[in-house]
Motif scaffolding. Structure first.
Motif, short mmCIF file in Angstrom:
data_model
loop_
_atom_site.label_atom_id
_atom_site.label_comp_id
_atom_site.label_asym_id
_atom_site.label_seq_id
_atom_site.Cartn_x
_atom_site.Cartn_y
_atom_site.Cartn_z
N PHE A 158 17.85 16.23 14.75
CA PHE A 158 18.69 17.32 14.26
C PHE A 158 18.25 17.81 12.89
CE2 PHE A 158 22.92 18.09 12.02
CZ PHE A 158 23.05 19.40 12.46
N ILE A 186 19.50 11.27 8.69
CA ILE A 186 20.91 10.84 8.65
C ILE A 186 21.11 9.52 9.41
CG2 ILE A 186 21.89 13.15 8.26
CD1 ILE A 186 22.55 13.25 11.29
N CYS A 188 20.78 8.70 12.47
CA CYS A 188 21.58 8.80 13.69
C CYS A 188 20.98 8.00 14.84
CB CYS A 188 21.72 10.26 14.10
SG CYS A 188 20.16 11.03 14.57
N HIS A 224 18.77 9.03 17.06
CA HIS A 224 18.38 9.79 18.26
C HIS A 224 16.90 9.57 18.61
CE1 HIS A 224 21.67 12.82 19.34
NE2 HIS A 224 22.22 11.87 18.61
N PRO A 255 31.34 8.58 16.97
CA PRO A 255 30.58 9.51 16.12
C PRO A 255 31.29 9.83 14.82
CG PRO A 255 31.59 10.69 17.96
CD PRO A 255 31.86 9.23 18.19
N THR A 256 30.51 10.08 13.77
CA THR A 256 31.07 10.53 12.49
C THR A 256 30.28 11.75 12.03
OG1 THR A 256 29.61 8.96 11.35
CG2 THR A 256 31.89 8.26 11.70
N GLY A 257 30.95 12.68 11.36
CA GLY A 257 30.28 13.89 10.88
C GLY A 257 29.10 13.53 9.98
N GLY A 258 27.93 14.11 10.27
CA GLY A 258 26.73 13.80 9.49
C GLY A 258 26.34 12.33 9.58
N ASN A 259 26.86 11.65 10.59
CA ASN A 259 26.63 10.21 10.78
C ASN A 259 26.95 9.40 9.52
OD1 ASN A 259 25.89 8.09 12.53
ND2 ASN A 259 23.90 7.93 11.54
N GLN A 261 39.18 13.20 10.21
CA GLN A 261 38.61 13.53 11.52
C GLN A 261 37.81 12.36 12.08
OE1 GLN A 261 36.48 17.23 11.08
NE2 GLN A 261 36.73 17.72 13.22
N ASN A 262 36.93 11.80 11.25
CA ASN A 262 36.12 10.67 11.71
C ASN A 262 37.00 9.49 12.13
OD1 ASN A 262 33.79 12.08 11.18
ND2 ASN A 262 33.42 11.12 9.20
N ILE A 276 38.90 10.09 15.45
CA ILE A 276 38.02 9.97 16.61
C ILE A 276 37.80 8.48 16.92
CG2 ILE A 276 35.64 10.34 17.42
CD1 ILE A 276 35.73 13.01 15.77
C1 LIG Z 1 33.83 15.32 12.81
C2 LIG Z 1 32.41 15.57 13.27
C3 LIG Z 1 31.79 16.76 12.98
C4 LIG Z 1 30.48 17.02 13.42
N1 LIG Z 1 29.91 18.24 13.18
C5 LIG Z 1 28.67 18.52 13.69
C6 LIG Z 1 28.10 19.83 13.55
O1 LIG Z 1 28.72 20.76 13.00
N2 LIG Z 1 26.86 20.06 14.05
C7 LIG Z 1 26.16 19.08 14.69
O2 LIG Z 1 25.05 19.35 15.15
N3 LIG Z 1 26.68 17.83 14.85
C8 LIG Z 1 27.92 17.54 14.37
N4 LIG Z 1 28.49 16.29 14.57
C9 LIG Z 1 27.71 15.26 15.25
C10 LIG Z 1 27.26 14.16 14.28
O3 LIG Z 1 26.21 14.62 13.46
C11 LIG Z 1 26.84 12.96 15.12
O4 LIG Z 1 28.00 12.46 15.74
C12 LIG Z 1 26.22 11.86 14.28
O5 LIG Z 1 25.01 12.29 13.73
C13 LIG Z 1 25.95 10.60 15.13
O6 LIG Z 1 25.17 10.90 16.24
P1 LIG Z 1 25.68 10.52 17.70
O7 LIG Z 1 26.99 11.28 17.93
O8 LIG Z 1 24.62 10.98 18.63
O9 LIG Z 1 25.88 9.05 17.68
C14 LIG Z 1 29.79 16.03 14.15
C15 LIG Z 1 30.44 14.83 14.43
C16 LIG Z 1 31.74 14.60 14.02
C17 LIG Z 1 32.40 13.30 14.37
#
Ligand SMILES: Cc1cc2nc3c(=O)[nH]c(=O)nc-3n(C[C@H](O)[C@H](O)[C@H](O)COP(=O)(O)O)c2cc1C
Ligand code: SF4
Ligand code: SF4
Length: 270
Positions: free
Chosen positions: A20, A39, A41, A43, A112-116, A195-196, A199
């Motif tokens: 990403f 980040i 993540c 992937h 999942p968490t925003g921005g991991n 939010q995190n 979830i």
């Molecule tokens: C509250 C929240 C907001 C997120 N916002 C975005 C977003 O705007 N764009 C995006 O590409 N991913 C977004 N994500 C995905 C996260 O980046 C992703 O969950 C994290 O990097 C972990 O990766 P995974 O879900 O594959 O484990 C969001 C996740 C959460 C929980």
């Protein structure tokens, strides 16, 4: 920070495509991290066909290889289980096993968490339930006795009488527990991001029921914690951290025979 094993890398570019933050490039048929923004993540780890990537400082031994049939959820069964789920307010005295608690935490940890950011933490209350319950019931009683205009400001006007009654019942000789309903385990889901944390809490809830347990979300608790300096101090919350959800968990002492109806979903298809 990721590390790529050059010997294993076949230069397929799948990690580049799925990253990403565009942190990886392939040069000379070998993938390399740019060192700009990762980040963490994972992937790239998950997608790599030769398992060439690791995340330093992460427990790589917990990574599971995909196996068809072992990672899927049956959608009909999942929906039925969600419909059958009920908030539990009658608990048997049976103590929840530690392994089950750890599985519930694991479901939160893998949410999942925003921005991991991975900025959700958990507090398992067992031995300290009693002092916590006392403190919260007292705090709610204090809120209930605030002047009406202050209660309106805190958006708690509606709860006043309930909290007064809960306090009286608890201090009655029968010590009726209208907060945790005598459940033996409470897990607090804590974060700077509501939010995190919410979830994570929802995934934890699914794990609670999958293990034959039941729970309720205690909104009374989260309201008390949100407004009480004393409770925040007791929980040792960092600046900006909030208790997003309070999961009151135990073995149910009630058996439901069927699901319940709900209002039709309000959906806009556009
Ligand atoms: C509250 C929240 C907001 C997120 N916002 C975005 C977003 O705007 N764009 C995006 O590409 N991913 C977004 N994500 C995905 C996260 O980046 C992703 O969950 C994290 O990097 C972990 O990766 P995974 O879900 O594959 O484990 C969001 C996740 C959460 C929980
Ligand atoms: S996915 Fe794996 S094999 Fe393919 S380029 Fe990336 S590191 Fe190399
Ligand atoms: S861990 Fe995520 S952000 Fe970091 S390089 Fe891999 S895919 Fe990109």
């Amino acid at each position: 920070m990721i590390k790529i094993n050059e010997d294993k890398c076949i230069g397929c570019g799948l990690c580049v495509k799925d990253c990403f933050t565009k942190e990886i490039e392939v040069t000379g048929r070998k993938a390399k991290p740019k060192g700009i923004r990762c980040i963490e993540c994972g992937h790239c780890i998950a997608v790599c066909p030769t398992n060439a990537i690791v995340l330093e400082n992460y427990p790589m031994s917990e990574v599971l290889e995909y196996e068809k049939g072992a990672f899927e959820i049956d959608p009909d069964q999942y929906l039925r289980s969600l419909k059958y789920r009920r908030t539990i307010r009658q608990f048997s005295g049976r103590q929840v096993e530690n392994q089950k608690i750890e599985n519930i935490i694991e479901a939160g940890r893998y949410s999942p968490t925003g921005g991991n950011q991975q900025n959700v933490s958990f507090c398992v209350m067992r031995d300290d339930i009693e002092p916590l319950r006392n403190m919260v019931i007292d705090e709610l009683y204090k809120f209930a006795n605030l002047p009406e205009e202050e209660k309106a400001k805190l958006n708690i006007s509606w709860y006043g009488n309930l909290w007064k009654q809960m306090y009286l019942d608890y201090h009655d000789k029968n010590r009726k527990d209208g907060l945790f309903f005598d459940a033996g385990t409470v897990i607090l889901v804590i974060s700077k991001s509501m939010q995190n944390a919410c979830i994570a809490a929802a995934h934890m809830e699914t794990m609670v029921y999958a293990q034959g347990l039941g729970m309720l979300y205690s909104g009374f608790f989260t309201r008390a914690a949100a407004h009480s300096k004393e409770i925040k101090e007791y929980l040792r919350l960092d600046q900006g951290q909030e208790v997003a959800a309070c999961l009151v968990i135990g073995y149910p002492d009630v058996k439901y025979q069927r699901t319940v109806p709900r209002k039709p979903a309000e959906v806009a298809w556009r």
